[in-house]
Scaffold this motif. Structure first.
Motif, PDB file in Angstrom:
ATOM      1  N   GLU A 168      42.839  38.319  39.548  1.00  0.00           N
ATOM      2  CA  GLU A 168      41.604  38.179  38.776  1.00  0.00           C
ATOM      3  C   GLU A 168      40.704  37.109  39.397  1.00  0.00           C
ATOM      4  O   GLU A 168      39.477  37.271  39.456  1.00  0.00           O
ATOM      5  CB  GLU A 168      41.915  37.818  37.321  1.00  0.00           C
ATOM      6  CG  GLU A 168      42.499  38.952  36.503  1.00  0.00           C
ATOM      7  CD  GLU A 168      42.743  38.551  35.052  1.00  0.00           C
ATOM      8  OE1 GLU A 168      42.328  37.437  34.662  1.00  0.00           O
ATOM      9  OE2 GLU A 168      43.343  39.343  34.315  1.00  0.00           O
ATOM     10  N   ALA A 178      36.864  37.609  40.812  1.00  0.00           N
ATOM     11  CA  ALA A 178      35.754  36.861  40.217  1.00  0.00           C
ATOM     12  C   ALA A 178      35.110  35.900  41.208  1.00  0.00           C
ATOM     13  O   ALA A 178      33.894  35.681  41.156  1.00  0.00           O
ATOM     14  CB  ALA A 178      36.245  36.092  38.992  1.00  0.00           C
ATOM     15  N   CYS A 218      40.033  33.337  34.302  1.00  0.00           N
ATOM     16  CA  CYS A 218      40.957  34.252  34.972  1.00  0.00           C
ATOM     17  C   CYS A 218      42.403  33.837  34.696  1.00  0.00           C
ATOM     18  O   CYS A 218      42.722  32.647  34.657  1.00  0.00           O
ATOM     19  CB  CYS A 218      40.698  34.242  36.475  1.00  0.00           C
ATOM     20  SG  CYS A 218      39.043  34.802  36.933  1.00  0.00           S
ATOM     21  N   ASN A 268      36.758  30.909  36.951  1.00  0.00           N
ATOM     22  CA  ASN A 268      35.992  32.020  36.385  1.00  0.00           C
ATOM     23  C   ASN A 268      34.532  31.847  36.783  1.00  0.00           C
ATOM     24  O   ASN A 268      34.145  30.824  37.339  1.00  0.00           O
ATOM     25  CB  ASN A 268      36.114  32.057  34.851  1.00  0.00           C
ATOM     26  CG  ASN A 268      35.554  30.797  34.194  1.00  0.00           C
ATOM     27  OD1 ASN A 268      35.492  29.730  34.799  1.00  0.00           O
ATOM     28  ND2 ASN A 268      35.146  30.921  32.946  1.00  0.00           N
ATOM     29  N   GLN A 284      32.047  33.070  31.487  1.00  0.00           N
ATOM     30  CA  GLN A 284      32.910  34.233  31.313  1.00  0.00           C
ATOM     31  C   GLN A 284      34.348  33.795  31.047  1.00  0.00           C
ATOM     32  O   GLN A 284      34.697  32.631  31.169  1.00  0.00           O
ATOM     33  CB  GLN A 284      32.834  35.140  32.545  1.00  0.00           C
ATOM     34  CG  GLN A 284      31.459  35.739  32.772  1.00  0.00           C
ATOM     35  CD  GLN A 284      31.427  36.737  33.931  1.00  0.00           C
ATOM     36  OE1 GLN A 284      32.469  37.150  34.434  1.00  0.00           O
ATOM     37  NE2 GLN A 284      30.229  37.124  34.338  1.00  0.00           N
TER      38      GLN A 284
END
Length: 212
Positions: free
Chosen positions: A153, A157, A148, A141, A145
């Protein structure tokens, strides 16, 4: 979405190891969450990992080792640390130990401690051995944040990654962090290994001690 980052099967060991040996960064599947990793012994690789994560320079990375022998090569394993390792590794725990003096300061920002994990799958263990050194390992990630949960994802990211290992984590929860650098151990982050499980293998309970 159209995949632009190469996807690997868990046992595409040599292809992924070659990327890491050449100071690249890939995403891998751990037992807890999807992670991103780089070889431990390269400042260039660490800087690329930090750039991909947008991770502050004062925040060190955990270390993923292949086995106990590799943990002992980078850290001083205390008595309680050994109990935790023997009971829960490989498994969803990160253990804080004192860093060995010969480990370069850039590995953990000059701190006296290391956060250490042990490979939790045969595929990850084979990868670490093929690279030839432990891996810097952190969640997939952008720093601060949400982690993922899928390869798509992760690609959105972290578009600068050099590869993504396919797979699904078992726990979908970050590891329990246990500080074993003092006489009394302390859980720094709750996770799959509970306080009750920890006190059972250490044969101690802080609340009970306070009442004695």
């Amino acid at each position: 979405m159209v995949n632009r980052i190469r996807r690997f099967d868990p046992y595409d060991t040599e292809e992924m190891a070659e990327i890491l040996r050449n100071e690249g960064v890939i995403s891998v599947v751990t037992d807890t969450v999807h992670g991103v990793c780089a070889r431990m012994d390269s400042l260039k690789a660490q800087e690329k990992l930090r750039d991909i994560k947008h991770r502050p320079k004062d925040k060190a990375f955990p270390i993923m080792c292949a086995d106990l022998a590799q943990i002992e090569s980078v850290a001083i394993v205390s008595e309680n640390g050994r109990k935790v390792i023997n009971a829960f590794m490989p498994g969803p725990v990160t253990v804080i130990l004192e860093k060995k003096a010969e480990i370069p300061d850039f590995v953990n920002g000059g701190m006296k401690t290391l956060a250490v994990r042990m490979a939790t799958s045969d595929a990850l263990e084979k990868l670490i051995r093929a690279v030839g050194c432990p891996l810097l390992m952190t969640s997939a990630n952008i720093s601060g944040q949400k982690t993922c949960e899928t390869a798509d994802e992760i690609e959105l990211a972290c578009p600068q990654l050099d590869g993504i290992m396919n797979g699904i984590p078992k726990f979908h929860e970050a590891s329990t962090i246990i500080d074993c650098t003092h006489e009394s151990v302390k859980i720094l982050r709750p996770g799959p290994v509970s306080e009750e499980m920890l006190w059972q293998i250490l044969d101690e309970n802080p609340e009970q001690k306070e009442n004695e």
